[in-house]
Motif scaffolding. Structure first.
Motif, PDB file in Angstrom:
ATOM      1  N   ALA A 189       0.846  -1.230  -0.052  1.00  0.00           N
ATOM      2  CA  ALA A 189       0.091   0.114   0.037  1.00  0.00           C
ATOM      3  C   ALA A 189       1.001   1.296  -0.066  1.00  0.00           C
ATOM      4  O   ALA A 189       1.860   1.199   0.675  1.00  0.00           O
ATOM      5  N   VAL A 190       0.290   2.206  -0.725  1.00  0.00           N
ATOM      6  CA  VAL A 190       1.164   3.584  -0.727  1.00  0.00           C
ATOM      7  C   VAL A 190       1.000   4.241   0.477  1.00  0.00           C
ATOM      8  O   VAL A 190       1.606   5.439   0.600  1.00  0.00           O
ATOM      9  N   ASN A 191      -0.082   4.305   1.508  1.00  0.00           N
ATOM     10  CA  ASN A 191      -0.461   4.824   2.524  1.00  0.00           C
ATOM     11  C   ASN A 191      -0.308   3.998   3.663  1.00  0.00           C
ATOM     12  O   ASN A 191      -1.040   4.313   4.580  1.00  0.00           O
ATOM     13  N   ARG A 192       0.707   3.204   3.788  1.00  0.00           N
ATOM     14  CA  ARG A 192       0.869   2.303   4.919  1.00  0.00           C
ATOM     15  C   ARG A 192       2.426   2.034   5.010  1.00  0.00           C
ATOM     16  O   ARG A 192       3.233   2.031   4.131  1.00  0.00           O
ATOM     17  N   LEU A 193       3.118   2.147   6.322  1.00  0.00           N
ATOM     18  CA  LEU A 193       4.292   2.001   6.699  1.00  0.00           C
ATOM     19  C   LEU A 193       4.432   1.334   8.080  1.00  0.00           C
ATOM     20  O   LEU A 193       3.947   1.528   8.952  1.00  0.00           O
ATOM     21  N   GLU A 217      -0.865   3.716   9.427  1.00  0.00           N
ATOM     22  CA  GLU A 217      -1.935   2.824   8.554  1.00  0.00           C
ATOM     23  C   GLU A 217      -3.004   3.832   8.121  1.00  0.00           C
ATOM     24  O   GLU A 217      -3.616   4.673   8.594  1.00  0.00           O
ATOM     25  N   GLY A 218      -2.952   3.812   6.739  1.00  0.00           N
ATOM     26  CA  GLY A 218      -3.752   4.673   5.886  1.00  0.00           C
ATOM     27  C   GLY A 218      -5.108   3.774   5.506  1.00  0.00           C
ATOM     28  O   GLY A 218      -5.182   2.474   5.456  1.00  0.00           O
ATOM     29  N   MET A 234      -1.121  13.347   9.669  1.00  0.00           N
ATOM     30  CA  MET A 234      -0.776  12.262  10.365  1.00  0.00           C
ATOM     31  C   MET A 234      -1.474  12.276  11.717  1.00  0.00           C
ATOM     32  O   MET A 234      -1.193  13.384  12.478  1.00  0.00           O
ATOM     33  N   THR A 235      -2.083  11.258  12.387  1.00  0.00           N
ATOM     34  CA  THR A 235      -2.856  11.565  13.575  1.00  0.00           C
ATOM     35  C   THR A 235      -2.261  10.268  14.585  1.00  0.00           C
ATOM     36  O   THR A 235      -1.604   9.365  14.120  1.00  0.00           O
ATOM     37  N   LEU A 236      -2.552  10.566  15.798  1.00  0.00           N
ATOM     38  CA  LEU A 236      -2.132   9.571  16.707  1.00  0.00           C
ATOM     39  C   LEU A 236      -3.116   9.619  17.881  1.00  0.00           C
ATOM     40  O   LEU A 236      -3.756  10.861  18.130  1.00  0.00           O
ATOM     41  N   SER A 237      -3.093   8.820  18.677  1.00  0.00           N
ATOM     42  CA  SER A 237      -3.880   8.803  20.052  1.00  0.00           C
ATOM     43  C   SER A 237      -2.935   8.488  21.181  1.00  0.00           C
ATOM     44  O   SER A 237      -2.069   7.602  21.064  1.00  0.00           O
ATOM     45  N   VAL A 238      -3.091   9.217  22.313  1.00  0.00           N
ATOM     46  CA  VAL A 238      -2.355   8.961  23.408  1.00  0.00           C
ATOM     47  C   VAL A 238      -2.853   9.074  24.594  1.00  0.00           C
ATOM     48  O   VAL A 238      -3.839   9.899  25.052  1.00  0.00           O
ATOM     49  N   ILE A 239      -2.677   8.174  25.443  1.00  0.00           N
ATOM     50  CA  ILE A 239      -3.524   8.279  26.971  1.00  0.00           C
ATOM     51  C   ILE A 239      -2.846   9.519  27.805  1.00  0.00           C
ATOM     52  O   ILE A 239      -1.633   9.899  27.485  1.00  0.00           O
ATOM     53  N   GLU A 240      -3.793  10.339  28.536  1.00  0.00           N
ATOM     54  CA  GLU A 240      -3.492  11.668  29.057  1.00  0.00           C
ATOM     55  C   GLU A 240      -2.129  11.596  29.952  1.00  0.00           C
ATOM     56  O   GLU A 240      -1.691  12.522  30.353  1.00  0.00           O
ATOM     57  N   THR A 241      -2.221  10.378  30.666  1.00  0.00           N
ATOM     58  CA  THR A 241      -0.850  10.009  31.458  1.00  0.00           C
ATOM     59  C   THR A 241       0.646   9.933  30.887  1.00  0.00           C
ATOM     60  O   THR A 241       1.478  10.000  31.576  1.00  0.00           O
TER      61      THR A 241
END
Length: 183
Positions: free
Chosen positions: A66-70, A88-89, A134-141
């Motif tokens: 895929a061109v939008n995955r690494l 992951e796209g 580019m997005t990501l999620s991270v826990i507040e702590t």
């Protein structure tokens, strides 16, 4: 998608950041489980959402095509995988412009700048491939990760309040962060 491997030397540790290959599947399955048991910063409890070596082979193959995955990993000179990251796209036309970044580093290797090196390689790849976000999620702590992401130009886009219930019986929020790569 592929990148050119990069060798790093830091505090007596030498490691290479490179693309995952199918031959890495067994090790990746084992270290993912180990990482899940070393931190509460991730979404999974140890043993949840297991990926077998077969699952990893399929994932790696899909990501390479895929061109939008690494799919990157950090590997010591002895061949031990010590960290991995993925971008992951989506295959949906309306979402092809962005990728979601995720990372895991074995606890024994925290402090060797592996996370920043994986992130920088991912950002370079995303920019070169004309991805917009580019997005990501991270826990507040996870203060160290949040600080790192901000240093790399990520901004808070939103907060999912009381999003995760951890083993201490408390709820924690998830912070959604992103960085625009092209305007």
């Amino acid at each position: 998608m592929k990148i050119i491997p990069i060798l790093y030397h830091l505090n007596g540790l030498s490691y290479t950041v490179r693309c995952a290959e199918e031959i890495d599947a067994d090790q990746l399955s084992q270290i993912r489980l180990q990482i899940d048991g070393e931190t509460s910063f991730l979404d999974r409890e140890p043993g949840e959402g297991m990926l077998s070596p077969f699952d990893f082979k399929h994932l790696i193959r899909t990501d390479l095509e895929a061109v939008n995955r690494l799919f990157l990993l950090a590997e010591t000179e002895s061949g031990k995988i010590i960290a991995f990251s993925r971008c992951e796209g989506s295959s949906l036309k309306r979402l092809k412009h962005k990728v979601e970044f995720g990372i895991g580093v074995l606890k024994d290797y925290w402090g060797y700048k592996i996370g920043p090196h994986l992130l920088q390689s991912s950002l370079t790849w995303a920019t070169e491939n004309k991805l917009a976000k580019m997005t990501l999620s991270v826990i507040e702590t996870n203060d160290k990760a949040i600080k790192l992401y901000k240093q790399f130009g990520f901004e808070v886009e939103g907060i999912l309040k009381k999003d995760k219930l951890l083993e201490d019986g408390e709820y924690y929020s998830t912070i959604i962060m992103s960085r625009f790569l092209s305007e």
